[in-house]
Design a protein around this motif. Structure first.
Motif, PDB file in Angstrom:
ATOM      1  N   PHE A 145       0.861  -1.185   0.000  1.00 43.57           N
ATOM      2  CA  PHE A 145       0.000   0.000   0.000  1.00 43.57           C
ATOM      3  C   PHE A 145       0.895   1.232   0.000  1.00 43.57           C
ATOM      4  N   GLN A 146       0.809   2.020  -1.069  1.00 42.01           N
ATOM      5  CA  GLN A 146       1.691   3.182  -1.236  1.00 42.01           C
ATOM      6  C   GLN A 146       0.874   4.451  -1.480  1.00 42.01           C
ATOM      7  N   PRO A 147       0.392   5.119  -0.491  1.00 40.86           N
ATOM      8  CA  PRO A 147       0.516   4.798   0.923  1.00 40.86           C
ATOM      9  C   PRO A 147      -0.772   4.150   1.426  1.00 40.86           C
ATOM     10  N   PHE A 148      -0.740   3.748   2.689  1.00 41.86           N
ATOM     11  CA  PHE A 148      -1.969   3.332   3.368  1.00 41.86           C
ATOM     12  C   PHE A 148      -2.487   4.528   4.178  1.00 41.86           C
ATOM     13  N   ILE A 149      -1.546   5.203   4.852  1.00 39.86           N
ATOM     14  CA  ILE A 149      -1.911   6.388   5.649  1.00 39.86           C
ATOM     15  C   ILE A 149      -1.647   7.632   4.807  1.00 39.86           C
ATOM     16  N   PRO A 150      -2.674   8.447   4.555  1.00 39.00           N
ATOM     17  CA  PRO A 150      -2.515   9.530   3.584  1.00 39.00           C
ATOM     18  C   PRO A 150      -1.531  10.619   4.031  1.00 39.00           C
ATOM     19  N   LYS A 151      -1.011  11.309   3.020  1.00 38.60           N
ATOM     20  CA  LYS A 151      -0.021  12.383   3.234  1.00 38.60           C
ATOM     21  C   LYS A 151      -0.554  13.456   4.185  1.00 38.60           C
ATOM     22  N   SER A 152      -1.887  13.659   4.189  1.00 40.23           N
ATOM     23  CA  SER A 152      -2.451  14.736   5.010  1.00 40.23           C
ATOM     24  C   SER A 152      -2.217  14.520   6.508  1.00 40.23           C
ATOM     25  N   ILE A 153      -1.998  13.277   6.941  1.00 47.89           N
ATOM     26  CA  ILE A 153      -1.864  13.042   8.392  1.00 47.89           C
ATOM     27  C   ILE A 153      -0.627  12.249   8.799  1.00 47.89           C
ATOM     28  N   GLU A 154       0.155  11.739   7.808  1.00 52.43           N
ATOM     29  CA  GLU A 154       1.241  10.829   8.218  1.00 52.43           C
ATOM     30  C   GLU A 154       2.265  11.521   9.133  1.00 52.43           C
ATOM     31  N   LYS A 155       2.545  12.794   8.881  1.00 55.60           N
ATOM     32  CA  LYS A 155       3.536  13.513   9.717  1.00 55.60           C
ATOM     33  C   LYS A 155       3.008  13.686  11.139  1.00 55.60           C
ATOM     34  N   ASP A 156       1.727  14.097  11.239  1.00 56.64           N
ATOM     35  CA  ASP A 156       1.136  14.303  12.572  1.00 56.64           C
ATOM     36  C   ASP A 156       1.056  12.986  13.337  1.00 56.64           C
ATOM     37  N   LEU A 157       0.735  11.915  12.625  1.00 55.46           N
ATOM     38  CA  LEU A 157       0.639  10.610  13.293  1.00 55.46           C
ATOM     39  C   LEU A 157       2.021  10.170  13.781  1.00 55.46           C
ATOM     40  N   PHE A 158       3.036  10.387  12.935  1.00 62.40           N
ATOM     41  CA  PHE A 158       4.415  10.056  13.333  1.00 62.40           C
ATOM     42  C   PHE A 158       4.810  10.852  14.581  1.00 62.40           C
ATOM     43  N   ASN A 159       4.590  12.180  14.552  1.00 56.24           N
ATOM     44  CA  ASN A 159       4.987  13.019  15.702  1.00 56.24           C
ATOM     45  C   ASN A 159       4.223  12.639  16.958  1.00 56.24           C
ATOM     46  N   PHE A 160       2.945  12.345  16.791  1.00 63.43           N
ATOM     47  CA  PHE A 160       2.110  11.956  17.933  1.00 63.43           C
ATOM     48  C   PHE A 160       2.651  10.665  18.578  1.00 63.43           C
ATOM     49  N   LEU A 161       2.864   9.631  17.752  1.00 61.22           N
ATOM     50  CA  LEU A 161       3.295   8.338  18.317  1.00 61.22           C
ATOM     51  C   LEU A 161       4.699   8.440  18.910  1.00 61.22           C
ATOM     52  N   ARG A 162       5.573   9.179  18.236  1.00 57.73           N
ATOM     53  CA  ARG A 162       6.940   9.303  18.763  1.00 57.73           C
ATOM     54  C   ARG A 162       6.938   9.998  20.119  1.00 57.73           C
ATOM     55  N   SER A 163       6.070  11.000  20.293  1.00 57.47           N
ATOM     56  CA  SER A 163       6.142  11.699  21.582  1.00 57.47           C
ATOM     57  C   SER A 163       5.275  11.059  22.660  1.00 57.47           C
ATOM     58  N   GLU A 164       4.322  10.216  22.323  1.00 56.97           N
ATOM     59  CA  GLU A 164       3.412   9.694  23.356  1.00 56.97           C
ATOM     60  C   GLU A 164       3.702   8.256  23.787  1.00 56.97           C
ATOM     61  N   LEU A 165       4.350   7.465  22.926  1.00 57.25           N
ATOM     62  CA  LEU A 165       4.613   6.068  23.311  1.00 57.25           C
ATOM     63  C   LEU A 165       5.887   5.974  24.134  1.00 57.25           C
ATOM     64  N   PHE A 166       6.039   4.880  24.857  1.00 53.29           N
ATOM     65  CA  PHE A 166       7.296   4.620  25.573  1.00 53.29           C
ATOM     66  C   PHE A 166       8.034   3.508  24.831  1.00 53.29           C
ATOM     67  N   PHE A 167       9.339   3.638  24.808  1.00 53.63           N
ATOM     68  CA  PHE A 167      10.169   2.689  24.056  1.00 53.63           C
ATOM     69  C   PHE A 167      11.279   2.150  24.944  1.00 53.63           C
ATOM     70  N   TYR A 168      11.844   1.039  24.532  1.00 49.94           N
ATOM     71  CA  TYR A 168      12.914   0.373  25.305  1.00 49.94           C
ATOM     72  C   TYR A 168      14.093   0.101  24.382  1.00 49.94           C
ATOM     73  N   ARG A 169      15.273   0.064  24.990  1.00 48.20           N
ATOM     74  CA  ARG A 169      16.462  -0.319  24.236  1.00 48.20           C
ATOM     75  C   ARG A 169      16.878  -1.661  24.858  1.00 48.20           C
ATOM     76  N   VAL A 170      16.363  -2.735  24.314  1.00 45.19           N
ATOM     77  CA  VAL A 170      16.449  -4.037  24.993  1.00 45.19           C
ATOM     78  C   VAL A 170      17.829  -4.683  24.813  1.00 45.19           C
ATOM     79  N   LYS A 171      18.346  -5.227  25.916  1.00 46.48           N
ATOM     80  CA  LYS A 171      19.577  -6.025  25.878  1.00 46.48           C
ATOM     81  C   LYS A 171      19.228  -7.429  26.338  1.00 46.48           C
ATOM     82  N   TYR A 172      19.825  -8.412  25.727  1.00 49.64           N
ATOM     83  CA  TYR A 172      19.618  -9.790  26.181  1.00 49.64           C
ATOM     84  C   TYR A 172      20.844 -10.620  25.815  1.00 49.64           C
TER      85      TYR A 172
END
Ligand SMILES: O=C(O)CCC(=O)C(=O)O
Length: 329
Positions: A81-108
């Motif tokens: 799908f090129q794209p699936f998420i339209p150009k009108s919102i992909e930047k806002d969705l990226f910025n939203f998820l990057r600033s609101e989710l928590f992430f880990y740098r996993v070691k094992y």
């Protein structure tokens, strides 16, 4: 095909109860006139807001996105799908998820040539979901047996602490299900901070995903190459004539891998230099784990036992977050 809304697909499915955030400060992504709603859970280091109101209706329409079928090689079955998420919102969705989710740098550690070797996962990761044998009820307060929802699962059923998929990702999951005619119970999120972050060649062919698993994989942010190559023949098998594949995934694109693809092809996001190398990229995958081994595996390798990281807007990087020393907002 005429545009249909999500309600057409989910009219018989009870809507998730929404959690009013009476005590949460508004998120930096929220529009000021609308009270922000959050998904909260005892396993989350902080509440996760619902999608901003201007993004939700755009995603709802994606139920009818058109993908290109790629089946021109042995054992390959992709929808691109090129794209699936339209150009009108992909930047806002990226910025939203990057600033609101928590992430880990996993070691094992793994045993390599008989020696314990430390692996530093070369990207940020996080995961939400629960395998088919169990299900969350009461806004995630309890985990019950999927075949008998009156039964709370035994405390020792899971060594890890499963996390419900927050509404902002669950909304995208429901739209993806409707579009791909597949059910998903897990959401894995990777954040590649720069071109130095990567994922090496692998296939998502673990037994806990069942036979011929379908995996929907989204890109937001920096463009990165997605490489695919056929697995080498096993002993006694003939080598097939196949060509390696390179899909230059751009923000908003989605690749659905299905059928025999995972058991026969490997995929990777190699490190990259140049043009977009210093921009971040989010990858979201939806998949369906059938048994508790899948749940244990995903939390072990995508959450682990390290500290959560939060996007720092002024430093423009993920920083380790501690509830004792800092406020996430
Ligand atoms: O980042 C991507 O596009 C691929 C991610 C992936 O292969 C995985 O999480 O298994």
């Amino acid at each position: 095909m005429a545009k249909r809304t999500l309600d057409t697909f989910f009219s018989s499915t009870p809507k998730k109860p929404r959690i009013e955030a009476t005590t949460q400060p508004p998120s930096e992504n929220a529009q000021s006139s609308v009270p922000t709603q959050y998904t909260t859970h005892s396993t989350y280091p902080w509440p996760i807001p619902y999608l901003p109101p201007h993004i939700t209706p755009e995603i709802e329409l994606l139920v009818t996105a058109e993908g290109k079928m790629i089946k021109d090689q042995p054992h390959l079955d992709l929808m691109y799908f090129q794209p699936f998420i339209p150009k009108s919102i992909e930047k806002d969705l990226f910025n939203f998820l990057r600033s609101e989710l928590f992430f880990y740098r996993v070691k094992y550690t793994i045993k390599r040539f008989g020696k314990e070797t430390l692996i530093n996962t070369p990207r940020f990761t996080t995961v939400f979901g629960l395998d088919e044998t169990s299900r969350f009820v009461e806004d995630g307060a309890r985990i019950v047996d999927a075949s008998d929802p009156t039964k709370t699962v035994r405390r020792d059923k899971y060594k890890c602490k499963p996390r419900p998929i927050p509404e902002c990702l669950d909304f995208l999951r429901r739209v993806t299900e409707a579009n791909t005619d597949t059910r998903y119970n897990f959401c894995l999120v990777n954040y590649y901070a720069s071109g130095s972050d990567s994922i090496s060649f692998h296939s998502d062919d673990e037994r806990f995903l069942g036979e011929n698993p379908a995996i929907a994989s989204f890109t937001l942010g920096a463009r990165r190459d997605f490489l695919m190559k056929h697995k080498p023949p096993k002993e006694g098998e003939l080598k097939l004539e196949t060509k390696d594949i390179k899909l230059p995934l751009a923000s908003g694109d989605m690749v659905l891998m299905r059928g025999p693809t995972q058991s026969n092809w490997l995929h990777s996001i190699p490190k990259r230099k140049g043009a977009e190398a210093d921009r971040g990229r989010i990858n979201i995958t939806f998949r369906r784990a059938m048994i508790p081994a899948g749940t244990e595996n995903y939390y072990r390798y995508n959450v682990g036992d390290g500290v959560p990281h939060k996007w720092d807007l002024s430093k423009k990087e993920m920083v380790p977050w501690s509830s004792r020393t800092s406020d996430p907002r």
